[in-house]
Design a protein around this motif. Sequence first.
Motif, PDB file in Angstrom:
ATOM      1  N   TYR A  80      -8.754  -1.791  10.625  1.00  0.00           N
ATOM      2  CA  TYR A  80      -8.744  -2.630  11.823  1.00  0.00           C
ATOM      3  C   TYR A  80      -9.006  -4.099  11.510  1.00  0.00           C
ATOM      4  CZ  TYR A  80      -9.250   1.995  13.919  1.00  0.00           C
ATOM      5  OH  TYR A  80      -9.071   3.316  14.268  1.00  0.00           O
ATOM      6  N   ASP A  81      -9.118  -4.452  10.237  1.00  0.00           N
ATOM      7  CA  ASP A  81      -9.385  -5.843   9.863  1.00  0.00           C
ATOM      8  C   ASP A  81      -8.123  -6.684  10.063  1.00  0.00           C
ATOM      9  OD1 ASP A  81     -12.007  -5.337   9.183  1.00  0.00           O
ATOM     10  OD2 ASP A  81     -11.523  -4.875   7.091  1.00  0.00           O
ATOM     11  N   ALA A  82      -8.211  -7.619  10.993  1.00  0.00           N
ATOM     12  CA  ALA A  82      -7.035  -8.434  11.314  1.00  0.00           C
ATOM     13  C   ALA A  82      -6.765  -9.504  10.263  1.00  0.00           C
ATOM     14  CB  ALA A  82      -7.216  -9.087  12.687  1.00  0.00           C
ATOM     15  N   PHE A  83      -7.768  -9.815   9.431  1.00  0.00           N
ATOM     16  CA  PHE A  83      -7.588 -10.900   8.458  1.00  0.00           C
ATOM     17  C   PHE A  83      -6.802 -10.463   7.226  1.00  0.00           C
ATOM     18  CE2 PHE A  83     -11.423  -8.719   7.118  1.00  0.00           C
ATOM     19  CZ  PHE A  83     -11.286  -8.652   5.738  1.00  0.00           C
ATOM     20  N   ILE A  84      -6.626  -9.163   7.039  1.00  0.00           N
ATOM     21  CA  ILE A  84      -5.930  -8.667   5.855  1.00  0.00           C
ATOM     22  C   ILE A  84      -4.457  -9.073   5.917  1.00  0.00           C
ATOM     23  CG2 ILE A  84      -5.242  -6.616   4.567  1.00  0.00           C
ATOM     24  CD1 ILE A  84      -7.750  -5.251   5.566  1.00  0.00           C
ATOM     25  N   PRO A  85      -3.919  -9.714   4.872  1.00  0.00           N
ATOM     26  CA  PRO A  85      -2.515 -10.137   4.898  1.00  0.00           C
ATOM     27  C   PRO A  85      -1.565  -8.948   4.846  1.00  0.00           C
ATOM     28  CG  PRO A  85      -3.510 -10.594   2.769  1.00  0.00           C
ATOM     29  CD  PRO A  85      -4.617 -10.160   3.665  1.00  0.00           C
ATOM     30  N   HIS A  86      -0.322  -9.198   5.260  1.00  0.00           N
ATOM     31  CA  HIS A  86       0.662  -8.120   5.364  1.00  0.00           C
ATOM     32  C   HIS A  86       0.944  -7.456   4.023  1.00  0.00           C
ATOM     33  CE1 HIS A  86       1.327  -9.127   9.518  1.00  0.00           C
ATOM     34  NE2 HIS A  86       1.727 -10.355   9.223  1.00  0.00           N
ATOM     35  N   GLU A  87       0.917  -8.231   2.928  1.00  0.00           N
ATOM     36  CA  GLU A  87       1.243  -7.645   1.630  1.00  0.00           C
ATOM     37  C   GLU A  87       0.206  -6.624   1.188  1.00  0.00           C
ATOM     38  OE1 GLU A  87      -0.498 -11.824   0.740  1.00  0.00           O
ATOM     39  OE2 GLU A  87       0.756 -10.822   2.254  1.00  0.00           O
ATOM     40  N   ILE A  88      -1.054  -6.784   1.632  1.00  0.00           N
ATOM     41  CA  ILE A  88      -2.081  -5.802   1.282  1.00  0.00           C
ATOM     42  C   ILE A  88      -1.915  -4.547   2.122  1.00  0.00           C
ATOM     43  CG2 ILE A  88      -4.563  -5.330   1.387  1.00  0.00           C
ATOM     44  CD1 ILE A  88      -5.096  -8.116   0.415  1.00  0.00           C
ATOM     45  N   TYR A  89      -1.615  -4.722   3.408  1.00  0.00           N
ATOM     46  CA  TYR A  89      -1.318  -3.553   4.237  1.00  0.00           C
ATOM     47  C   TYR A  89      -0.136  -2.773   3.670  1.00  0.00           C
ATOM     48  CZ  TYR A  89      -4.450  -4.339   8.231  1.00  0.00           C
ATOM     49  OH  TYR A  89      -5.542  -4.449   9.047  1.00  0.00           O
ATOM     50  N   ALA A  90       0.911  -3.504   3.271  1.00  0.00           N
ATOM     51  CA  ALA A  90       2.101  -2.854   2.721  1.00  0.00           C
ATOM     52  C   ALA A  90       1.759  -2.101   1.441  1.00  0.00           C
ATOM     53  CB  ALA A  90       3.182  -3.896   2.451  1.00  0.00           C
ATOM     54  N   ALA A  91       0.911  -2.711   0.602  1.00  0.00           N
ATOM     55  CA  ALA A  91       0.533  -2.057  -0.649  1.00  0.00           C
ATOM     56  C   ALA A  91      -0.235  -0.762  -0.388  1.00  0.00           C
ATOM     57  CB  ALA A  91      -0.305  -3.012  -1.501  1.00  0.00           C
ATOM     58  N   GLN A  92      -1.113  -0.775   0.595  1.00  0.00           N
ATOM     59  CA  GLN A  92      -1.883   0.431   0.901  1.00  0.00           C
ATOM     60  C   GLN A  92      -0.965   1.588   1.267  1.00  0.00           C
ATOM     61  OE1 GLN A  92      -4.499  -0.844   4.041  1.00  0.00           O
ATOM     62  NE2 GLN A  92      -5.993  -1.763   2.647  1.00  0.00           N
ATOM     63  N   GLY A  93      -0.036   1.344   2.181  1.00  0.00           N
ATOM     64  CA  GLY A  93       0.846   2.419   2.632  1.00  0.00           C
ATOM     65  C   GLY A  93       1.880   2.822   1.596  1.00  0.00           C
ATOM     66  N   LEU A  94       2.539   1.846   0.988  1.00  0.00           N
ATOM     67  CA  LEU A  94       3.625   2.156   0.065  1.00  0.00           C
ATOM     68  C   LEU A  94       3.134   2.815  -1.217  1.00  0.00           C
ATOM     69  CD1 LEU A  94       5.883  -1.010   0.500  1.00  0.00           C
ATOM     70  CD2 LEU A  94       6.358   1.336   1.255  1.00  0.00           C
ATOM     71  N   LEU A  95       1.969   2.436  -1.696  1.00  0.00           N
ATOM     72  CA  LEU A  95       1.464   3.072  -2.908  1.00  0.00           C
ATOM     73  C   LEU A  95       1.012   4.508  -2.644  1.00  0.00           C
ATOM     74  CD1 LEU A  95      -0.445   0.168  -4.673  1.00  0.00           C
ATOM     75  CD2 LEU A  95       1.644   1.295  -5.404  1.00  0.00           C
ATOM     76  N   LEU A  96       0.497   4.777  -1.467  1.00  0.00           N
ATOM     77  CA  LEU A  96       0.190   6.165  -1.113  1.00  0.00           C
ATOM     78  C   LEU A  96       1.466   6.997  -1.060  1.00  0.00           C
ATOM     79  CD1 LEU A  96      -2.526   5.708   1.671  1.00  0.00           C
ATOM     80  CD2 LEU A  96      -2.852   6.700  -0.600  1.00  0.00           C
ATOM     81  N   ILE A  97       2.519   6.429  -0.471  1.00  0.00           N
ATOM     82  CA  ILE A  97       3.806   7.128  -0.415  1.00  0.00           C
ATOM     83  C   ILE A  97       4.356   7.333  -1.821  1.00  0.00           C
ATOM     84  CG2 ILE A  97       6.209   6.938   0.353  1.00  0.00           C
ATOM     85  CD1 ILE A  97       5.166   5.428   2.816  1.00  0.00           C
ATOM     86  N   ALA A  98       4.270   6.290  -2.663  1.00  0.00           N
ATOM     87  CA  ALA A  98       4.780   6.389  -4.028  1.00  0.00           C
ATOM     88  C   ALA A  98       4.051   7.468  -4.816  1.00  0.00           C
ATOM     89  CB  ALA A  98       4.639   5.034  -4.729  1.00  0.00           C
ATOM     90  N   THR A  99       2.742   7.554  -4.643  1.00  0.00           N
ATOM     91  CA  THR A  99       1.968   8.571  -5.353  1.00  0.00           C
ATOM     92  C   THR A  99       2.409   9.974  -4.943  1.00  0.00           C
ATOM     93  OG1 THR A  99       0.064   7.081  -5.490  1.00  0.00           O
ATOM     94  CG2 THR A  99      -0.356   9.423  -5.818  1.00  0.00           C
ATOM     95  N   PHE A 100       2.621  10.167  -3.650  1.00  0.00           N
ATOM     96  CA  PHE A 100       3.035  11.482  -3.155  1.00  0.00           C
ATOM     97  C   PHE A 100       4.451  11.811  -3.596  1.00  0.00           C
ATOM     98  CE2 PHE A 100       4.713  14.178   0.374  1.00  0.00           C
ATOM     99  CZ  PHE A 100       3.930  15.287   0.121  1.00  0.00           C
ATOM    100  N   MET A 101       5.381  10.834  -3.475  1.00  0.00           N
ATOM    101  CA  MET A 101       6.768  11.067  -3.877  1.00  0.00           C
ATOM    102  C   MET A 101       6.868  11.293  -5.381  1.00  0.00           C
ATOM    103  SD  MET A 101       8.712  11.032  -1.174  1.00  0.00           S
ATOM    104  CE  MET A 101       7.364  11.864  -0.314  1.00  0.00           C
ATOM    105  N   GLY A 102       6.092  10.558  -6.167  1.00  0.00           N
ATOM    106  CA  GLY A 102       6.087  10.764  -7.607  1.00  0.00           C
ATOM    107  C   GLY A 102       5.595  12.148  -7.986  1.00  0.00           C
ATOM    108  N   PHE A 103       4.586  12.624  -7.271  1.00  0.00           N
ATOM    109  CA  PHE A 103       4.077  13.975  -7.523  1.00  0.00           C
ATOM    110  C   PHE A 103       5.145  15.022  -7.217  1.00  0.00           C
ATOM    111  CE2 PHE A 103       2.022  17.846  -5.936  1.00  0.00           C
ATOM    112  CZ  PHE A 103       1.272  18.208  -7.044  1.00  0.00           C
ATOM    113  N   LEU A 104       5.859  14.852  -6.103  1.00  0.00           N
ATOM    114  CA  LEU A 104       6.933  15.791  -5.770  1.00  0.00           C
ATOM    115  C   LEU A 104       8.055  15.729  -6.800  1.00  0.00           C
ATOM    116  CD1 LEU A 104       7.241  15.400  -1.878  1.00  0.00           C
ATOM    117  CD2 LEU A 104       6.075  17.193  -3.171  1.00  0.00           C
ATOM    118  N   GLY A 105       8.359  14.520  -7.285  1.00  0.00           N
ATOM    119  CA  GLY A 105       9.370  14.389  -8.321  1.00  0.00           C
ATOM    120  C   GLY A 105       8.973  15.117  -9.593  1.00  0.00           C
ATOM    121  N   LEU A 106       7.710  15.011  -9.982  1.00  0.00           N
ATOM    122  CA  LEU A 106       7.227  15.737 -11.153  1.00  0.00           C
ATOM    123  C   LEU A 106       7.315  17.245 -10.939  1.00  0.00           C
ATOM    124  CD1 LEU A 106       4.058  13.643 -12.102  1.00  0.00           C
ATOM    125  CD2 LEU A 106       6.226  13.739 -13.328  1.00  0.00           C
ATOM    126  N   ALA A 107       6.972  17.691  -9.745  1.00  0.00           N
ATOM    127  CA  ALA A 107       7.032  19.126  -9.457  1.00  0.00           C
ATOM    128  C   ALA A 107       8.466  19.644  -9.545  1.00  0.00           C
ATOM    129  CB  ALA A 107       6.443  19.399  -8.071  1.00  0.00           C
TER     130      ALA A 107
END
Length: 209
Positions: free
Chosen positions: A76-103
Amino acid sequence: VSTSHLQLAAFALGTVGWILCTVSMGIVEWRVWHVDNTTIISSGIAWVGIWKVCFISYLHVSPGYREQFCHKFSGYDAFIPHEIYAAQGLLLIATFMGFLGLAATIFALRNVYMGITHKTLIAPFFLVGGFLYIFAGLCVLIPVSWNFYSVTHNQSIAFPPSYYMPSSPTVQEAGAAIPAGIVAVILLLLSGMFSLSYRFPMTANTIMK
């Protein structure tokens, strides 16, 4: 087995790339801020990550000792820039997709080395694994390049007073997470291309089937 050497290499590269993606997401050294005021930030250096900001302070610590203070970001922190928000979501997605790719790759390689000759149990899983690797690599590429752009342009962050952080550093540089992310992108994209290059061998049994 002789037709899947690149796919075995894809699994090895994808594993290292996935590990580096996970590591870059967890460490705080995305941006290294150098600040002039060392009243609280005693070392003059602060580390801005995608989940928290940390710095070394000698305040309220016994002589000869130092303590690292960290402030975790809230969703809920409004001061966080968009690139940090994007990194939080996209890296979580990348970790999950990478795991599925390995499987998917592990399942296909298992069938190859066990001598299973059914095309539907090998080729589609290599293709799925390849697409997942590439998708994971692109998910890492976006936040890494975006945050690197912010570093090179010395962009500021309006931290609240409770963080004891200035809104702008004197100078900032890329931390260890960004080169780790770049290497992860390269390895994941290479592993994806290697996986997609698989061609099921045309044997006499395959032609008869």
